[in-house]
Design a protein around this motif. Structure first.
Motif, PDB file in Angstrom:
ATOM      1  N   ASP A 155       1.058   7.956  -6.689  1.00 27.36           N
ATOM      2  CA  ASP A 155      -0.411   7.425  -6.109  1.00 27.36           C
ATOM      3  C   ASP A 155      -0.235   6.318  -5.028  1.00 27.36           C
ATOM      4  N   VAL A 156       0.020   5.541  -6.058  1.00 26.58           N
ATOM      5  CA  VAL A 156      -0.074   4.464  -5.219  1.00 26.58           C
ATOM      6  C   VAL A 156       1.508   3.653  -4.508  1.00 26.58           C
ATOM      7  N   LEU A 157       1.531   3.160  -3.640  1.00 24.59           N
ATOM      8  CA  LEU A 157       2.790   2.603  -3.595  1.00 24.59           C
ATOM      9  C   LEU A 157       2.486   0.991  -2.959  1.00 24.59           C
ATOM     10  N   VAL A 158       2.602  -0.233  -3.519  1.00 21.07           N
ATOM     11  CA  VAL A 158       2.480  -1.374  -3.169  1.00 21.07           C
ATOM     12  C   VAL A 158       3.662  -2.161  -2.657  1.00 21.07           C
ATOM     13  N   ILE A 159       3.428  -2.334  -1.516  1.00 18.94           N
ATOM     14  CA  ILE A 159       5.015  -2.782  -0.568  1.00 18.94           C
ATOM     15  C   ILE A 159       4.013  -4.605  -0.655  1.00 18.94           C
ATOM     16  N   GLY A 160       4.904  -5.633  -1.753  1.00 22.12           N
ATOM     17  CA  GLY A 160       5.033  -6.660  -1.842  1.00 22.12           C
ATOM     18  C   GLY A 160       4.219  -7.375  -3.222  1.00 22.12           C
ATOM     19  N   GLY A 161       4.813  -8.465  -4.043  1.00 18.62           N
ATOM     20  CA  GLY A 161       4.152  -8.784  -4.950  1.00 18.62           C
ATOM     21  C   GLY A 161       3.769 -10.147  -4.807  1.00 18.62           C
TER      22      GLY A 161
END
Length: 996
Positions: A173-179
């Motif tokens: 559903d949600v892709l987060v790019i960067g930690g």
């Protein structure tokens, strides 16, 4: 500092000091710790010189601490696993790591090509457009070889890559790019709603900027908060945290490309483990929280080892426990200098001066300088760095225009920050310039994407946490999930750089020495000036003229500064200059990762015939034929491939042989209009084909050229089975389906490819009938009178339904027998067992090719898409009494020209001379050039029956030139021979053996 690692701090950092790791650089044994990168371990051991620049071969050191690194490129590993251009700043240290510097000769410290720096005025930007033009004869002999030797960075592996690579697909559903803090906050906020979340971070530890800067969140350290949130994410069943994973591209439909470094942190992959995995991630919503990249400042000799980005200096101190130098100068145009000064002082590094280009500096920097007793130079600039293999001092220009030289081995510079917005532009989005942030910010975004954290232009820790949480919750809401907005409060040592407006400083006016903009491509401020003077002032033009941003780092530290300098030179604002185009991949991707398993013999799926196991047992050598592996020949000990093929030919012509032809296309055609359909597809007549008979057919394309040939068997008026060549089977099926569905939809006919459903074998030779009589059930009469040439029938073999046709590609008495695929291996074994009494042999495609050339039968070399039926001597097959595909366009004058190349036979005058396929045919007495080219050799073979080489070819007006002598010229192999034009039927031209 420690004794074994002189620049390692006694305490601090996030490395595991209880886990020492041994590695080597340029053959020198060195020690680091678990949690180090190669760059941090080299700095800890006092290694400053790590590489040489691309063009001038200037000594280079480590500039940054992340993927933007332009200098510290090394060859990672050795032998077949050697990988050039590996960034030392992201190369995770492991025990036994081997790294070698590159782009130098004979050694890193003594690089003879550094002489290029002394002749730099002759090899400035664009010199390659103006040089190597004269004399023209020098290009191939001198210029091109010289350029090729000098070009490139690093060396490829000398042997086959032993590692494997994978490709995979994930949905979320949600892709987060960067930690970093914003990415973690977004993933937690979305994950708490129950949404499927994937968090991708290119580092091997979550935290981003929290690892490199001292920070407090909710009363605890930023590192502790990161560990707590990482534990919470790991416990969420719908959340996947993919470390060591770089999102490299954004594509249509919410698709993202990402490369996961599965085992790059190991000496070699574990069994059954890939080295890299390329992910295709399909996301309903995405959040870019990729942070920001610090900008360098262009001044004289700003590329000397020891000149580093200030944020990276803080990272090496706080994350890795490494002091990048012993005496430092800070040069900045923002309040981040205060945090850098605090961290350097806490690490015990002597800070000689703070040089702030702003006229009044700021209270934050002034207070920090006073607190640590450091000399403060406001309104000053560093004009030049001094040193060879390492920085020794810098020259500054003070506010009162005085020059002062300061001794140091470390310069921490900061020209501000560029939000990492590359991925926002991959679908043609254009960033916008923001004066307040002095940076390009995201413009139009890919559908479903939002931006959080420092990538928005605001790196304040509180703002990053808030924007991350808000965007994460909003993305989950958009996907139908609900939850509460989490809240955290934090403060970071780097926050100061966010609260004061930044006045861009792209270059230092009047700097002495080369001032580099693009460190990796050796592009200087003078090169930008030259580009504008020569009319290449547009961003894209300057990029190509100077090679700016075209190296492996894609200009991450140079592009914006170059645009600023272009604006200064042309007297325009940077917003009007525009930007160059960001394209995937964001970071370099190994070709192996893109290919996955599709390499070598797995480049495409291999199709094996049902009898493949038995053929393998018999020692077959296989060759790719379309999508299939076919037996090429069956060697015996001591035989060459040609000797094997000759033996197989003699056996077939003298007795009997068996060839696996299961790979031939088989199309089952049924329905009331099956015959009418075939009549329109083939150019020759099929209206009179009776059940129990077979006929050779020729198929044309719409443009009148030959598409394919084959034999079609008629089992009833509504049931036919068509064979095609192996390579063209998919094309023929596509061709027929198109005409069935789009051209003649009114015909009641069904087409089905049954190639894989039937195993099929050609049994050829004078004794082939006797052999088949032992296999085919006795109730089926296959005597010559009952089953003449071109007969076809349903038969049984041991009670199993089979198909038998009397057709021949070898010119011998021959049959093709087909049986359901599950019985194919057993049938071949039985044929060989029964054939022992007749001296039967298996024969492969080499022997088959020899026999078809002896008989003048056309195949792939002649059915090349450029020939007509008349070219192949089959013009009489084209019916004048019906319509069919290709009929009209086949009548074009050019296709009926009597001077067109037509099929001929070719016999070398010298019986021992070999004629190779591809040789050009030229009339005797004429020069072998393009103007005199009259055709070429399409197929050639050594005929064991004639004891000489023979060939087929396409020759202009070939039908009228029998007996003429022409030259077969092969300039590629440097051979030439005289050949006589003859009939294509070399062996048994009357066909007596066929009807035996």
């Amino acid at each position: 500092m420690t004794e074994t690692q002189p620049f390692r701090l006694a305490t601090g950092g996030l490395v595991d000091r209880a886990a020492p790791l041994n590695f080597s650089f340029d053959g020198r044994a060195i020690t680091g710790f678990a949690g180090d990168t190669l760059a941090s371990a080299l700095l800890a051991n006092g290694v400053r010189l790590v590489g040489r620049s691309f063009k001038y071969h200037r000594p280079r050191g480590i500039l940054s601490a992340g993927v933007e690194e332009p200098n510290a490129l090394v060859e990672h590993r050795s032998g077949s696993r050697r990988e050039p251009n590996s960034r030392a700043t992201v190369l995770e240290l492991y025990d036994g790591l081997v790294a070698t510097s590159q782009n130098r000769w004979p050694s890193l410290r003594c690089d003879l090509l550094s002489v290029n720096s002394w002749v730099s005025s002759f090899i400035a930007a664009g010199f390659y457009y103006k040089t190597f033009m004269w004399p023209a004869s020098f290009w191939e002999r001198i210029y091109e070889p010289m350029i090729r030797r000098a070009a490139g960075l690093g060396r490829t592996a000398p042997a086959h890559d032993p590692d494997t690579y994978e490709k995979a697909t994930a949905f979320c559903d949600v892709l987060v790019i960067g930690g970093g803090p914003a990415g973690i906050a977004a993933a937690v906020a979305a994950g708490r709603t129950g949404a499927r979340v994937i968090l991708c971070d290119e580092d091997f530890v979550l935290g981003g900027g929290l690892l490199g800067d001292k920070a407090d969140i909710d009363g605890g350290s930023g590192v502790d908060w990161t560990r707590t949130m990482a534990g919470e994410l790991a416990a969420m069943p719908e959340v996947s945290v993919m470390g060591r994973t770089s999102v490299t591209g954004v594509y249509d439909g919410g698709v993202f490309g990402a490369v996961q470094r599965v085992s790059d942190h190991l000496p070699e992959p574990l069994p059954h483990q890939p080295r890299l995995r390329f992910w295709r991630i399909v996301a309903r919503r995405s959040i870019l929280a990729a942070g920001a990249i610090e900008r360098p400042i262009a001044f004289g000799n700003n590329d000397r080892p020891g000149v580093m980005l200030a944020g990276s200096v803080r990272t090496y101190i706080n994350r890795y426990g490494v002091a990048p130098g012993r005496r430092a100068v800070i040069f900045a145009n923002n309040d981040g200098a205060a945090g850098t000064l605090d961290d350097l002082a806490a690490a015990g590094v002597d800070v000689a001066a703070v040089v702030d280009s702003r006229d009044g500096s700021s209270a934050a920097v002034s207070v920090a300088a006073a607190r640590h007793g450091v000399v403060m130079h406001a309104g000053a600039m560093v004009t030049q760095a001094y040193g060879g293999h390492g920085l020794r001092s810098v020259e500054i220009l003070t506010s009162d225009r005085q020059r002062e030289r300061i001794s140091c081995d470390l310069l921490a510079m900061s020209g501000g920050w560029n939000p990492t917005i590359h991925l926002t532009s991959h679908l043609s989005g254009r960033p916008r310039w923001d004066e307040a942030a002095a940076a390009f910010l995201p413009g139009s975004l890919p559908p479903g994407m939002t931006v959080a954290g420092a990538a928005t232009g605001n790196a304040d820790l509180n703002a990053c946490l808030a924007s991350g949480a808000a965007t994460g919750l909003a993305a989950a809401h958009d996907c139908g999930f609900s939850g509460r907005l989490p809240s955290w409060r934090g403060h970071g040592s780097g926050d100061g750089q966010c609260h004061q407006p930044v006045r861009p400083l792209w270059r230092v006016p009047g700097a002495r020495g080369k001032a580099f903009i693009d460190f990796q491509s050796d592009v200087t401020t003078d090169d930008i000036d030259l580009s504008v003077r020569e009319g290449f002032g547009a961003a894209e033009h300057a990029k190509r003229y100077t090679a700016l941003g075209m190296a492996t780092d894609q200009g991450k530290t140079s592009n914006v500064a170059a645009l600023g300098i272009l604006a200064e030179i042309t007297g325009t604002d940077i917003a009007s200059r525009g930007t160059t185009t960001f394209r995937p991949p964001y970071t370099p991707v190994a070709i192996g990762a893109l290919a996955g398993h599709a390499r070598g013999m797995d480049f495409h799926p291999r199709r094996l015939s049902p009898a493949h196991p038995f053929e393998t047992e018999q020692g077959a050598v296989f060759v790719e034929a379309g999508a299939w592996l076919r037996a090429q020949y069956y060697p015996r000990p001591g035989e060459t491939w040609l000797q094997s093929a000759e033996r197989e030919v003699r056996t077939v012509r003298g007795g009997a042989g068996i060839c696996d032809v299961s790979t031939l296309g088989k199309i089952d055609i049924q329905g009331p209009d099956a015959r009418a359909f075939i009549e329109r597809i083939y150019c020759n007549n099929f209206a009179g084909l009776k059940p129990g008979r077979a006929r050779y057919g020729l198929m044309l394309r719409e443009d009148g050229f030959v598409l394919d040939d084959g034999v079609t068997m008629c089992f009833s008026d509504t049931h036919f089975v068509m064979s095609t060549t192996t390579a063209n089977a998919p094309v023929v099926m596509q061709h027929m389906e198109f005409h069935h569905q789009c051209v003649w939809p009114e015909l009641d006919v069904q087409l089905t490819s049954v190639t894989e459903q039937w195993a099929q074998f050609s049994v050829a030779g004078p004794l082939s009938r006797e052999l088949l009589r032992r296999v085919v059930d006795r109730q089926h009469d296959i005597a010559n009178e009952a089953f003449p040439f071109m007969s076809a029938a349903q038969v049984t073999v041991a009670g199993v339904t089979a198909r038998l046709a009397r057709v021949s590609f070898s010119g011998e008495l021959a049959y093709e027998i087909a049986i359901p695929a599950q019985y194919g291996d057993s049938l071949l074994r039985e044929l060989m067992r029964q054939g022992e009494a007749f001296g039967v042999c298996l024969y492969g495609t080499e022997a088959l090719a020899i026999m078809r050339i002896e008989k003048g039968h056309v195949a792939g070399g002649e059915l090349n898409g450029h020939t007509t039926a008349a070219d192949l001597g089959l013009g009489k097959m084209m019916s004048a009494k019906k319509d069919y595909v290709g009929r009209i366009l086949a009548q074009r004058p050019a296709l009926r020209d009597p001077e067109r190349p037509t099929l001929v036979g070719l016999l070398p005058l010298d019986h021992g001379s070999q004629v190779r396929a591809g040789a050009h045919l030229v009339a005797s007495g004429r020069a072998a050039n393009l103007e005199n080219d009259e055709g070429y050799v399409t197929s050639s073979a050594f005929s064991p029956m004639l004891g000489r080489w023979i060939a087929l070819g396409l020759l202009a007006s070939g039908n009228n030139r029998t007996g003429e002598i022409v030259r077969a010229c092969d300039p590629l192999r440097g051979t030439e021979s005289l050949v006589e034009i003859c009939s294509p039927q070399f062996y048994d031209p009357t066909g007596e053996r066929l009807h035996g």
